[in-house]
Structures are given as C-alpha cells and as structure tokens.
Motif scaffolding. Structure first.
Motif, PDB file in Angstrom:
ATOM      1  N   ASP A  73      75.872  53.756  40.263  1.00  0.00           N
ATOM      2  CA  ASP A  73      75.527  55.143  39.955  1.00  0.00           C
ATOM      3  C   ASP A  73      74.818  55.234  38.600  1.00  0.00           C
ATOM      4  N   GLY A  74      74.008  56.268  38.452  1.00  0.00           N
ATOM      5  CA  GLY A  74      73.347  56.497  37.169  1.00  0.00           C
ATOM      6  C   GLY A  74      72.262  55.495  36.863  1.00  0.00           C
ATOM      7  N   ALA A  75      71.612  54.961  37.916  1.00  0.00           N
ATOM      8  CA  ALA A  75      70.556  53.968  37.713  1.00  0.00           C
ATOM      9  C   ALA A  75      69.525  54.120  38.819  1.00  0.00           C
ATOM     10  N   ALA A  76      68.296  53.694  38.505  1.00  0.00           N
ATOM     11  CA  ALA A  76      67.213  53.706  39.483  1.00  0.00           C
ATOM     12  C   ALA A  76      66.898  52.272  39.884  1.00  0.00           C
ATOM     13  N   HIS A  77      65.681  51.783  39.562  1.00  0.00           N
ATOM     14  CA  HIS A  77      65.207  50.499  40.075  1.00  0.00           C
ATOM     15  C   HIS A  77      65.653  49.309  39.231  1.00  0.00           C
ATOM     16  N   MET A  78      66.203  49.554  38.033  1.00  0.00           N
ATOM     17  CA  MET A  78      66.574  48.444  37.145  1.00  0.00           C
ATOM     18  C   MET A  78      68.002  48.620  36.617  1.00  0.00           C
ATOM     19  N   PRO A  79      68.985  48.602  37.502  1.00  0.00           N
ATOM     20  CA  PRO A  79      70.365  48.853  37.065  1.00  0.00           C
ATOM     21  C   PRO A  79      70.886  47.815  36.080  1.00  0.00           C
TER      22      PRO A  79
ATOM     23  N   THR B 176      63.297  51.015  46.256  1.00  0.00           N
ATOM     24  CA  THR B 176      64.117  50.329  47.257  1.00  0.00           C
ATOM     25  C   THR B 176      65.434  51.100  47.375  1.00  0.00           C
ATOM     26  N   PRO B 177      65.467  52.089  48.247  1.00  0.00           N
ATOM     27  CA  PRO B 177      66.637  52.969  48.306  1.00  0.00           C
ATOM     28  C   PRO B 177      67.893  52.261  48.797  1.00  0.00           C
ATOM     29  N   VAL B 178      68.994  52.952  48.658  1.00  0.00           N
ATOM     30  CA  VAL B 178      70.296  52.393  49.038  1.00  0.00           C
ATOM     31  C   VAL B 178      70.279  51.940  50.493  1.00  0.00           C
ATOM     32  N   SER B 179      69.546  52.639  51.353  1.00  0.00           N
ATOM     33  CA  SER B 179      69.502  52.257  52.770  1.00  0.00           C
ATOM     34  C   SER B 179      68.948  50.844  52.956  1.00  0.00           C
ATOM     35  N   ASP B 180      67.986  50.438  52.117  1.00  0.00           N
ATOM     36  CA  ASP B 180      67.467  49.065  52.186  1.00  0.00           C
ATOM     37  C   ASP B 180      68.560  48.062  51.837  1.00  0.00           C
TER      38      ASP B 180
ATOM     39  N   ALA C 295      69.273  34.616  41.209  1.00  0.00           N
ATOM     40  CA  ALA C 295      69.297  36.080  41.201  1.00  0.00           C
ATOM     41  C   ALA C 295      67.902  36.614  40.954  1.00  0.00           C
ATOM     42  N   GLY C 296      67.511  37.651  41.705  1.00  0.00           N
ATOM     43  CA  GLY C 296      66.209  38.260  41.496  1.00  0.00           C
ATOM     44  C   GLY C 296      66.251  39.753  41.734  1.00  0.00           C
ATOM     45  N   LEU C 297      65.390  40.472  41.012  1.00  0.00           N
ATOM     46  CA  LEU C 297      65.292  41.921  41.143  1.00  0.00           C
ATOM     47  C   LEU C 297      63.898  42.292  41.623  1.00  0.00           C
ATOM     48  N   SER C 298      63.827  43.176  42.632  1.00  0.00           N
ATOM     49  CA  SER C 298      62.569  43.688  43.165  1.00  0.00           C
ATOM     50  C   SER C 298      61.706  42.531  43.684  1.00  0.00           C
ATOM     51  N   MET C 299      60.491  42.342  43.156  1.00  0.00           N
ATOM     52  CA  MET C 299      59.695  41.185  43.562  1.00  0.00           C
ATOM     53  C   MET C 299      60.476  39.894  43.342  1.00  0.00           C
ATOM     54  N   GLY C 300      61.263  39.841  42.280  1.00  0.00           N
ATOM     55  CA  GLY C 300      62.089  38.666  42.025  1.00  0.00           C
ATOM     56  C   GLY C 300      63.064  38.393  43.148  1.00  0.00           C
ATOM     57  N   GLY C 301      63.587  39.452  43.768  1.00  0.00           N
ATOM     58  CA  GLY C 301      64.467  39.260  44.911  1.00  0.00           C
ATOM     59  C   GLY C 301      63.743  38.670  46.103  1.00  0.00           C
ATOM     60  N   GLN C 302      62.498  39.082  46.305  1.00  0.00           N
ATOM     61  CA  GLN C 302      61.714  38.498  47.388  1.00  0.00           C
ATOM     62  C   GLN C 302      61.383  37.034  47.102  1.00  0.00           C
TER      63      GLN C 302
ATOM     64  N   LEU D 242      70.601  39.637  45.189  1.00  0.00           N
ATOM     65  CA  LEU D 242      69.403  40.379  45.603  1.00  0.00           C
ATOM     66  C   LEU D 242      69.547  41.808  45.091  1.00  0.00           C
ATOM     67  N   ALA D 243      68.803  42.126  44.044  1.00  0.00           N
ATOM     68  CA  ALA D 243      68.936  43.419  43.374  1.00  0.00           C
ATOM     69  C   ALA D 243      67.694  44.270  43.608  1.00  0.00           C
ATOM     70  N   ASP D 244      67.888  45.469  44.108  1.00  0.00           N
ATOM     71  CA  ASP D 244      66.810  46.456  44.222  1.00  0.00           C
ATOM     72  C   ASP D 244      65.562  45.821  44.843  1.00  0.00           C
ATOM     73  N   THR D 245      65.749  45.258  46.018  1.00  0.00           N
ATOM     74  CA  THR D 245      64.677  44.556  46.715  1.00  0.00           C
ATOM     75  C   THR D 245      64.787  44.844  48.197  1.00  0.00           C
ATOM     76  N   PHE D 246      63.857  44.307  48.989  1.00  0.00           N
ATOM     77  CA  PHE D 246      63.914  44.480  50.439  1.00  0.00           C
ATOM     78  C   PHE D 246      63.194  43.307  51.097  1.00  0.00           C
ATOM     79  N   PRO D 247      63.568  42.975  52.349  1.00  0.00           N
ATOM     80  CA  PRO D 247      63.082  41.744  52.965  1.00  0.00           C
ATOM     81  C   PRO D 247      61.887  41.889  53.889  1.00  0.00           C
ATOM     82  N   ALA D 248      61.481  43.109  54.238  1.00  0.00           N
ATOM     83  CA  ALA D 248      60.450  43.287  55.265  1.00  0.00           C
ATOM     84  C   ALA D 248      59.072  42.880  54.752  1.00  0.00           C
ATOM     85  N   ALA D 249      58.217  42.465  55.675  1.00  0.00           N
ATOM     86  CA  ALA D 249      56.821  42.179  55.344  1.00  0.00           C
ATOM     87  C   ALA D 249      56.100  43.475  54.983  1.00  0.00           C
ATOM     88  N   GLU D 250      54.950  43.348  54.359  1.00  0.00           N
ATOM     89  CA  GLU D 250      54.189  44.523  53.949  1.00  0.00           C
ATOM     90  C   GLU D 250      53.547  45.198  55.158  1.00  0.00           C
ATOM     91  N   THR D 251      53.455  46.511  55.121  1.00  0.00           N
ATOM     92  CA  THR D 251      52.748  47.267  56.144  1.00  0.00           C
ATOM     93  C   THR D 251      51.241  47.218  55.867  1.00  0.00           C
TER      94      THR D 251
END
Length: 268
Positions: free
Chosen positions: A241-247, A220-224, A96-103, A121-130
């Motif tokens: 609900d009721g949480a941002a980047h560290m639920p 890392t919004p819900v759409s990610d 289990a990982g969150l944010s960078m931890g998810g990557q 995979l918590a509050d993370t996203f898989p795309a490469a950096e722009t």
C-alpha cells in the motif's frame, strides 16, 4: 561480446576460520528497470549487504555501463548478467528485478535456471508486447533520441512513483531518468518491444518466487501481479500500500520486510 558492466558488489566481512563451515546466505542480485540505474536498489543494498553478498549492476546503456546503440534485446541483458556472475564467481543467487528488470529476470531463468535459487518479480508482467505497444515503444525511442530524457522524465515521474511519494524519492527517480543516456534507453525500448511471452515459462519455474507490486501501480497493476502469482507453482504475493511502480523506493521498509522473509526461506 558483452560489454563490461559497472556494478556494486557489497557483503559482510569474510568469516573467520572457525566459522567457515557455517553455510553462507544466498547472494542477492538486483536488476534495475528502465530508465534507471543500480542506485534504485540503494535501500535494499544497504539493508541486506550486512548479512549476504548483494550485487547490483548497471545494465548496458544505463548508469556507468557502456552505451550500445541500436537495439538491446532482453537476451542481451541476460547474457550480460550471466557473464557478470561468471566474472564475480557467483555460482547461484536469488535474482530480483523490477519492471523491465523483472522481464530480464524471466529471460535469465529461461537461459540459466540452474544458477537461480529464487526469483523476485516486482511491478512487472510476463506477456509479449502488443502491436500497439511495439509502435509506442518505437515512437518513444525515436523521441528520446531526438529530444533527450528530460521531457519524458517530467511526464512520467508521478506514474513511476505515486504523486504523494516523498520528495526525496521523487528527486532520486527523476535524477536517474534524466541521467540515463538516450541511446541506451532507446535501444532497450526497441529490444523490449521484441520480447517473448514468458507466461508459459512461469508455470515451469521450479524455485520459490516472490511477486511484489505497489497497490497504486498504473503501469503494472495488481491484477498483473495476481496473474503471475497464480501461474507460478510456488510463489508469495505482496501488495504494498502507499506505492506505485517503485515500492522498493517508495515504501522500502515494507518492501524489505517481504524480501527479507523470502530470502530467509530460500536460505533455509
């Protein structure tokens, strides 16, 4: 050579001889985000170590683990985790990982999928950096080396956790950020800027996955999370609900309920 990682390793007492034949729950390995340490997982370590082995390392450059200046690629973090699993004789686990931890978890799955029974995979996203993102991470790395962590921590605290988060949670998150070694945080920022694109990898994951996100996460919004859920062949999506980047810290009961149900499925 991988640095020796500081870690927490908790679990139930060794079963009696009459119970040895009962299958043990799958160990849970928790990978923190930037710029935190293993204490960000305290609510999960406490909740789940009563019934299963829970391992939470400090990544290199963070917490009590050695600082390795320069650049730390996600593959470096993944090799460290693989070496720690070897040292601790953890043959398979839920990772289990969150944010960078998810990557980092995605990188681990790419490197040693056979050891992983489930992904969180918590509050993370898989795309490469722009290109813009690479510049921003490099500039931030320079700033942290020049100024230290305090100004950055003050600025981003109410994006890491929601402005309405509990005061103790805010204090814990701020404390982790200000305690992070600038050299380690900068090295991770430079390495994260060079990360590969994991979107195709997600379509080839053969184990169950749990995707979690705070409803008010600006990083890392819900759409990610919805996109990862759609890409993964076998996944559950949980929007808290009721949480941002560290639920996991902001709403630990809701996070643990979702994680507990997922772990029960993997054990089953």
């Amino acid at each position: 050579m991988s640095p020796y990682l500081a870690y927490e390793d908790k679990g139930p007492e060794t079963p009696s001889a009459s119970l040895v034949s009962v299958p043990s729950p799958v160990p849970l390995v928790l990978v923190h985000g930037h710029p935190f340490d293993r204490t960000m997982w305290s609510p999960q370590t406490e909740a789940f170590s009563a019934a299963r082995r829970v391992v939470a390392p400090d990544l290199r450059g963070y917490g009590a683990s050695p600082v390795v200046p320069g650049i730390t690629l996600l593959s470096d973090f993944a090799r460290d985790i693989e070496a720690l699993l070897d040292d601790l004789k953890v043959e398979t686990c839920v990772l289990a990982g969150l944010s960078m931890g998810g990557q980092i978890v995605m990188e681990c799955y790419d490197r040693f999928p056979g050891r992983i029974r489930g992904l969180v995979l918590a509050d993370t996203f898989p795309a490469a950096e722009t290109a813009e993102g690479k510049q921003a991470r490099g500039a931030m790395a320079d700033r942290l080396l020049r100024e230290g962590m305090r100004g950055y921590a003050d600025e981003v605290l109410e994006k890491m956790v929601a402005p309405y988060a509990d005061a103790e949670v805010k204090a814990h998150v701020h404390r982790m950020m200000t305690a992070a070694p600038p050299e380690g945080a900068a090295a991770a920022l430079r390495g994260r800027a060079e990360r590969p694109d994991y979107r195709d990898l997600l379509t080839r994951v053969t184990v169950p996955a749990l995707v979690v996100v705070g409803a008010d996460d600006a990083y890392t919004p819900v759409s990610d999370a919805q996109a990862m859920h759609a890409a993964l062949p076998d996944s559950t999506l949980c929007v808290i609900d009721g949480a941002a980047h560290m639920p996991n810290l902001e709403r630990p009961e809701e996070f643990n309920e979702a994680l507990g149900a997922f772990l029960a499925r993997v054990d089953g």
